[in-house]
Design a protein around this motif. Structure first.
Motif, PDB file in Angstrom:
ATOM      1  N   LYS B  14       0.811  -1.213   0.000  1.00  0.00           N
ATOM      2  CA  LYS B  14       0.000   0.000   0.000  1.00  0.00           C
ATOM      3  C   LYS B  14       0.852   1.275   0.000  1.00  0.00           C
ATOM      4  CE  LYS B  14      -0.853   0.455   4.988  1.00  0.00           C
ATOM      5  NZ  LYS B  14       0.372   1.180   5.206  1.00  0.00           N
ATOM      6  N   ASP B  15       2.019   1.201   0.656  1.00  0.00           N
ATOM      7  CA  ASP B  15       2.909   2.368   0.647  1.00  0.00           C
ATOM      8  C   ASP B  15       3.452   2.644  -0.758  1.00  0.00           C
ATOM      9  OD1 ASP B  15       2.628   2.762   3.373  1.00  0.00           O
ATOM     10  OD2 ASP B  15       4.223   1.335   3.830  1.00  0.00           O
ATOM     11  N   ARG B  19       3.145   6.051  -2.794  1.00  0.00           N
ATOM     12  CA  ARG B  19       4.300   6.804  -3.301  1.00  0.00           C
ATOM     13  C   ARG B  19       4.196   7.044  -4.805  1.00  0.00           C
ATOM     14  NH1 ARG B  19       7.459   3.638   0.808  1.00  0.00           N
ATOM     15  NH2 ARG B  19       7.715   2.036  -0.764  1.00  0.00           N
ATOM     16  N   LEU B 121      11.055   5.945 -13.333  1.00  0.00           N
ATOM     17  CA  LEU B 121      12.097   6.269 -12.355  1.00  0.00           C
ATOM     18  C   LEU B 121      11.651   5.897 -10.942  1.00  0.00           C
ATOM     19  CD1 LEU B 121      14.879   7.491 -12.675  1.00  0.00           C
ATOM     20  CD2 LEU B 121      13.927   9.723 -12.158  1.00  0.00           C
ATOM     21  N   ARG B 124      11.546   2.047 -10.567  1.00  0.00           N
ATOM     22  CA  ARG B 124      12.844   1.392 -10.577  1.00  0.00           C
ATOM     23  C   ARG B 124      13.732   1.879  -9.429  1.00  0.00           C
ATOM     24  NH1 ARG B 124      15.576  -3.054 -12.636  1.00  0.00           N
ATOM     25  NH2 ARG B 124      17.785  -2.627 -12.433  1.00  0.00           N
ATOM     26  N   ASP B 125      13.944   3.186  -9.355  1.00  0.00           N
ATOM     27  CA  ASP B 125      14.963   3.665  -8.419  1.00  0.00           C
ATOM     28  C   ASP B 125      14.459   3.794  -6.995  1.00  0.00           C
ATOM     29  OD1 ASP B 125      16.988   3.608 -10.130  1.00  0.00           O
ATOM     30  OD2 ASP B 125      16.948   5.730 -10.668  1.00  0.00           O
ATOM     31  N   VAL B 126      13.164   4.014  -6.825  1.00  0.00           N
ATOM     32  CA  VAL B 126      12.651   4.065  -5.462  1.00  0.00           C
ATOM     33  C   VAL B 126      12.144   2.693  -5.033  1.00  0.00           C
ATOM     34  CG1 VAL B 126      11.018   5.159  -3.896  1.00  0.00           C
ATOM     35  CG2 VAL B 126      12.092   6.510  -5.698  1.00  0.00           C
ATOM     36  N   GLU B 127      11.297   2.091  -5.845  1.00  0.00           N
ATOM     37  CA  GLU B 127      10.662   0.830  -5.434  1.00  0.00           C
ATOM     38  C   GLU B 127      11.475  -0.411  -5.823  1.00  0.00           C
ATOM     39  OE1 GLU B 127       8.536   1.442  -3.452  1.00  0.00           O
ATOM     40  OE2 GLU B 127       7.458   3.261  -4.024  1.00  0.00           O
ATOM     41  N   GLU B 128      12.438  -0.243  -6.696  1.00  0.00           N
ATOM     42  CA  GLU B 128      13.355  -1.328  -7.070  1.00  0.00           C
ATOM     43  C   GLU B 128      12.673  -2.554  -7.682  1.00  0.00           C
ATOM     44  OE1 GLU B 128      15.515  -1.907  -3.456  1.00  0.00           O
ATOM     45  OE2 GLU B 128      16.529   0.011  -3.605  1.00  0.00           O
ATOM     46  N   TYR B 129      11.718  -2.294  -8.532  1.00  0.00           N
ATOM     47  CA  TYR B 129      11.141  -3.399  -9.310  1.00  0.00           C
ATOM     48  C   TYR B 129      12.065  -3.726 -10.468  1.00  0.00           C
ATOM     49  CZ  TYR B 129       6.572  -2.758  -7.087  1.00  0.00           C
ATOM     50  OH  TYR B 129       5.560  -2.700  -6.200  1.00  0.00           O
ATOM     51  N   ASP B 130      11.971  -4.959 -10.999  1.00  0.00           N
ATOM     52  CA  ASP B 130      12.782  -5.227 -12.187  1.00  0.00           C
ATOM     53  C   ASP B 130      12.005  -4.863 -13.459  1.00  0.00           C
ATOM     54  OD1 ASP B 130      11.227  -7.485 -12.844  1.00  0.00           O
ATOM     55  OD2 ASP B 130      12.385  -8.717 -11.447  1.00  0.00           O
ATOM     56  N   TYR B 131      12.712  -4.890 -14.569  1.00  0.00           N
ATOM     57  CA  TYR B 131      12.146  -4.329 -15.802  1.00  0.00           C
ATOM     58  C   TYR B 131      10.857  -5.016 -16.234  1.00  0.00           C
ATOM     59  CZ  TYR B 131      16.502  -1.784 -16.208  1.00  0.00           C
ATOM     60  OH  TYR B 131      17.551  -0.960 -15.958  1.00  0.00           O
ATOM     61  N   ARG B 146      13.465   0.416 -20.436  1.00  0.00           N
ATOM     62  CA  ARG B 146      14.890   0.688 -20.309  1.00  0.00           C
ATOM     63  C   ARG B 146      15.250   2.040 -20.937  1.00  0.00           C
ATOM     64  NH1 ARG B 146      18.970  -3.567 -19.325  1.00  0.00           N
ATOM     65  NH2 ARG B 146      17.405  -5.192 -19.127  1.00  0.00           N
ATOM     66  N   LEU B 149      13.884   4.855 -18.889  1.00  0.00           N
ATOM     67  CA  LEU B 149      14.620   4.969 -17.632  1.00  0.00           C
ATOM     68  C   LEU B 149      15.959   5.681 -17.863  1.00  0.00           C
ATOM     69  CD1 LEU B 149      14.695   4.229 -14.657  1.00  0.00           C
ATOM     70  CD2 LEU B 149      15.819   2.103 -15.282  1.00  0.00           C
ATOM     71  N   SER B 150      16.662   5.252 -18.896  1.00  0.00           N
ATOM     72  CA  SER B 150      17.951   5.871 -19.203  1.00  0.00           C
ATOM     73  C   SER B 150      17.768   7.356 -19.482  1.00  0.00           C
ATOM     74  CB  SER B 150      18.568   5.165 -20.409  1.00  0.00           C
ATOM     75  OG  SER B 150      19.704   5.859 -20.830  1.00  0.00           O
TER      76      SER B 150
END
Lengths: 143, 169
Positions: B14-15, B19, B121, B124-131, B146, B149-150
């Motif tokens: 839920k967080d 976010r 962003l 990926r960078d906050v929640e760290e899920y994969d692609y 990808r 993101l780049s």
């Protein structure tokens, strides 16, 4: 971790070819106090990402157990309707009959009242006949 | 599904929903409203939840769609811009103010990104899920994720460099 490695990871990072684990390593490196001066500019970025993950949703969401009130309301409505359709006309007919009977009763009453009034008037007139009878008796007695 | 089971499923992410909503809607209240709305929607479908193979990804997609709709709708005109407060760190005040300042830059820079890059962003960078997960949530191809993101990372870097070399701007 060696600086060389971090620089390589950074390069890969901006090409979006790092793995999650490698990005984790970057975050760890930039979260420490000692960061190489020429890389200091990247620190806020990774620190921000780490901080942003700390934010929490604190609101309580009211989850009421869902009840199918509507289903039961419609069932009740149908029952009432069926009841009304089944018994309604009878009741209405009864009511109409009662009204007619009332009316008939009132009319009969009126008629009988009229009759009674007229009888009363007739009886009044008969009082004079009594007087006649009395006088007649007096005359008979005198003779 | 009973309420306790539902909460067990929903609590861990839920967080993350919140976010993501906040990343897109910026305002705290708007994001809270959106998250609540999503949770209630999920709850109203709780019988079907078992049949979704990835409830988290499904909820993320719902949040994304909901927030984008909010942004498109006329009500979005009333959105307030509210900046969040950051957790205290143990660094001395001067450093702390600086760090807060630069964290604010990053946030501001992220606000200026296009919605898609913002979401990529964030995920990926906050929640760290994969692609693959991000691709599923955002209904995109992993390769597109990808690229986005780049692009997002490079834009952030460029703007951060500008701020850094000009000082507090």
């Amino acid at each position: 971790m060696e600086l060389d490695n971090i620089e390589k990871l950074l390069e890969k990072y901006f090409e979006a070819s790092t793995t999650v684990a490698e990005e984790e390593a970057l975050k760890v490196y930039f979260s420490q106090e000692k960061v190489a001066p020429h890389l200091e500019q990247y620190a806020p970025l990774f620190q921000y990402f780490s901080n942003a993950k700390e934010e929490r949703f604190t609101r309580q969401v009211p989850l009421k157990p869902r009840k199918n009130y509507y289903k039961w309301i419609s069932v009740a409505a149908v029952a009432v309707l069926a009841f009304g359709i089944y018994f309604g006309p009878d009741r209405y007919r009864d009511y109409q009959e009662q009204k007619e009977a009332e009316f008939a009763y009132q009319e009969t009453r009126k008629a009988l009242n009229l009759l009674a009034e007229n009888f009363g008037r007739g009886t009044e007139k008969m009082a004079y006949l009594n007087q006649f009878e009395e006088t007649k008796q007096k005359i008979y007695n005198n003779n | 599904m009973r309420q306790s089971e539902f909460l067990n499923v929903v609590m861990p992410f839920k967080d993350k929903l919140y976010r993501l909503a906040k990343r897109l809607l910026v305002s705290t209240e708007e994001a809270e409203d959106a998250t609540q709305e999503i949770l209630l929607k999920l709850w109203s479908k709780n019988e079907k939840i078992g049949s979704y193979n990835n409830v988290e990804a499904f909820a993320m997609t719902m949040t994304k769609n909901f927030c984008l709709d909010r942004l498109k709708s006329r009500q979005a005109g009333n959105l307030k811009l509210v900046h969040s407060n950051y957790g205290d760190t143990d660094t001395p005040l001067q450093k702390q103010v600086e760090a807060k300042d630069s964290a604010l830059w990053v946030q501001k820079i992220m606000e200026e990104l296009p919605e898609q890059q913002k979401m990529v962003l964030q995920l990926r960078d906050v929640e760290e899920y994969d692609y693959d997960e991000i691709a599923e949530m955002l209904d995109m191809k992993p390769s597109t994720v990808r690229v986005a993101l780049s692009r997002a990372r490079k834009t952030v870097r460029e703007k951060l460099m500008q701020k850094h070399s000009y000082g507090i701007g």
